[in-house]
Design a protein around this motif. Structure first.
Motif, PDB file in Angstrom:
ATOM      1  N   GLN A   1       0.850  -1.190   0.000  1.00 48.11           N
ATOM      2  CA  GLN A   1       0.000   0.000   0.000  1.00 48.11           C
ATOM      3  C   GLN A   1       0.891   1.247   0.000  1.00 48.11           C
ATOM      4  O   GLN A   1       1.976   1.235   0.562  1.00 48.11           O
ATOM      5  CB  GLN A   1      -0.907   0.010   1.233  1.00 48.11           C
TER       6      GLN A   1
ATOM      7  N   ARG B   1       0.752  -7.090  -4.408  1.00 50.32           N
ATOM      8  CA  ARG B   1       0.112  -8.063  -3.517  1.00 50.32           C
ATOM      9  C   ARG B   1       0.094  -9.403  -4.209  1.00 50.32           C
ATOM     10  O   ARG B   1      -0.066  -9.473  -5.421  1.00 50.32           O
ATOM     11  CB  ARG B   1      -1.328  -7.640  -3.193  1.00 50.32           C
TER      12      ARG B   1
ATOM     13  N   GLU C   1      -2.021   7.830  -2.477  1.00 52.16           N
ATOM     14  CA  GLU C   1      -2.212   8.067  -1.053  1.00 52.16           C
ATOM     15  C   GLU C   1      -2.388   9.564  -0.841  1.00 52.16           C
ATOM     16  O   GLU C   1      -1.808  10.371  -1.564  1.00 52.16           O
ATOM     17  CB  GLU C   1      -0.951   7.590  -0.316  1.00 52.16           C
TER      18      GLU C   1
HETATM   19  N1  DAH Z   1      -4.017   1.520   2.309  1.00 55.10           N
HETATM   20  C1  DAH Z   1      -5.404   1.139   2.186  1.00 55.10           C
HETATM   21  C2  DAH Z   1      -5.515  -0.089   1.305  1.00 55.10           C
HETATM   22  O1  DAH Z   1      -4.597  -0.378   0.580  1.00 55.10           O
HETATM   23  C3  DAH Z   1      -6.203   2.262   1.602  1.00 55.10           C
HETATM   24  C4  DAH Z   1      -6.368   3.388   2.583  1.00 55.10           C
HETATM   25  C5  DAH Z   1      -7.476   3.423   3.425  1.00 55.10           C
HETATM   26  C6  DAH Z   1      -5.443   4.396   2.665  1.00 55.10           C
HETATM   27  C7  DAH Z   1      -7.652   4.441   4.330  1.00 55.10           C
HETATM   28  C8  DAH Z   1      -5.605   5.430   3.617  1.00 55.10           C
HETATM   29  C9  DAH Z   1      -6.729   5.441   4.428  1.00 55.10           C
HETATM   30  O2  DAH Z   1      -4.726   6.415   3.721  1.00 55.10           O
HETATM   31  O3  DAH Z   1      -6.897   6.458   5.296  1.00 55.10           O
HETATM   32  O4  DAH Z   1      -6.516  -0.731   1.335  1.00 55.10           O
END
Ligand code: DAH
Length: 339
Positions: free
Chosen positions: A170, A196, A212
């Motif tokens: 992520q 992934r 992000e």
């Molecule tokens: N990193 C999460 C994912 O890959 C997605 C995500 C959700 C990023 C909420 C964020 C957040 O910054 O606040 O599913």
């Protein structure tokens, strides 16, 4: 002697006549007119001739030489002309043939979508940053409130390089890098590739992209999150787009939510595109968890923030109504050219 000269001339002319290449004509020149040629040999016999006959003999030799030279020259010119003509014939250009197509490259739908998202956030004063794709467990999980035994780790099964080093699952890891820099406030988006261990299908790929977002400042509230992301949705999908936040769980935000947008095909009444829902899920978001702030050296009593993560492919698929993610990776020019 006179007969000998006649003989030489006849033989030279015969050989000239039989020559079918410039090299052959040159051979004739060397053999008859050259330093070691026939005529030179005859000249050398001059000393055996009576002195009074020598001028006459000399003249005869010269006449023979001139005649051979003349014929030779004419033949060379003729030969050169025909060689040139043959060459031109071979190189002839048909100007009526259709021109070769010059294939100019084309931006990938992912790139077009990313540039659109960047444009929107840069317009709101955000900075675009990047983080490493090869990451330490700490940045990808630990510092985001996902300790070793957290079940969220299973959901994002990943590619390990060693026990501690992995391909990031992520772009949230970039949040940690930015916070660690110790410069506040933060207003950034971080696009990039994530990995992934997923099987390829119409909606999954072992490698895809996320964007992000992170904002940290004094007095940042959920209202800021909501206003920002609602504005983002309007700019991306159209002025009439409405947003809805559903409670969700992410380890690094509290509270957390998923944001849906009204289907830009039917406007929210329900259609084939939104599977009758009227809403389409678009991103995850939330208020940065105090523990996450603390771990990166930010005082949660002084500062608050919000974060979000959005799948780039998801936006490209939605925006351009592409129904299979695999099309984005096949690089078939006939597909890519459409956008
Ligand atoms: N990193 C999460 C994912 O890959 C997605 C995500 C959700 C990023 C909420 C964020 C957040 O910054 O606040 O599913």
């Amino acid at each position: 002697m006179k007969e000998r000269l006649e003989q030489i001339k006849a033989e030279a002319l015969k050989q000239i006549e039989a020559s079918d290449a410039l090299e052959k004509l040159n051979e004739v020149r060397v053999n008859f007119l050259g330093k070691k040629g026939e005529l030179t040999a005859v000249m050398k016999g001059m000393k055996d001739i009576a002195p009074e006959d020598r001028p006459k003999f000399g003249q005869l030799v010269n006449e023979t030489r001139a005649e051979i030279e003349r014929v030779l020259e004419t033949s060379v010119k003729k030969m050169e002309r025909s060689v040139r003509e043959a060459k031109l014939k071979k190189e002839v250009i048909d100007v009526t043939l259709p021109a070769k197509k010059n294939n100019v490259g084309h931006r990938h739908p992912n790139t077009i979508a990313l540039e659109e998202v960047e444009r929107i956030f840069i317009g709101m004063g955000y900075e675009v940053v990047e983080g490493p794709e090869v990451e330490r467990d700490y940045y990808n999980f630990e510092a985001l409130n996902i300790p070793a035994d957290h079940p969220a780790k299973d959901e994002q099964d990943t590619f390990y390089i060693s026990g501690d080093i992995l391909l990031r699952t992520q772009t949230s890891s970039t949040q940690v890098h930015e916070m660690e820099k110790g410069k506040l406030p933060i207003r950034m988006i971080a696009p990039g590739r994530v990995f992934r261990s997923d099987e390829v299908d119409a909606t999954h790929s072992p490698s895809f992209h996320q964007i992000e977002g992170l904002v940290i400042d004094r007095n940042i509230t959920f209202a800021d999150l909501k206003g920002t992301l609602a504005q983002f949705a309007k700019e991306l999908f159209g002025e009439d787009t409405k947003v809805k936040f559903r409670p969700h769980h992410f380890p690094f935000t509290e509270p957390s939510a998923e944001m849906d947008v009204t289907c830009f095909k039917c406007g929210g009444t329900g259609c084939r595109f939104c599977k009758g829902e009227g809403w389409i899920e678009i991103l995850g978001c939330g208020m940065v968890h105090p523990h996450v702030l603390e771990m990166s050296g930010i005082d949660p009593e002084q500062y608050t923030g919000f974060a979000f993560g959005v799948g780039l492919e998801r936006i490209a698929l939605l925006k351009y109504e592409i129904d299979d993610m695999r099309l984005l990776y096949e690089n078939d020019i006939r597909f890519l050219k459409q956008f």
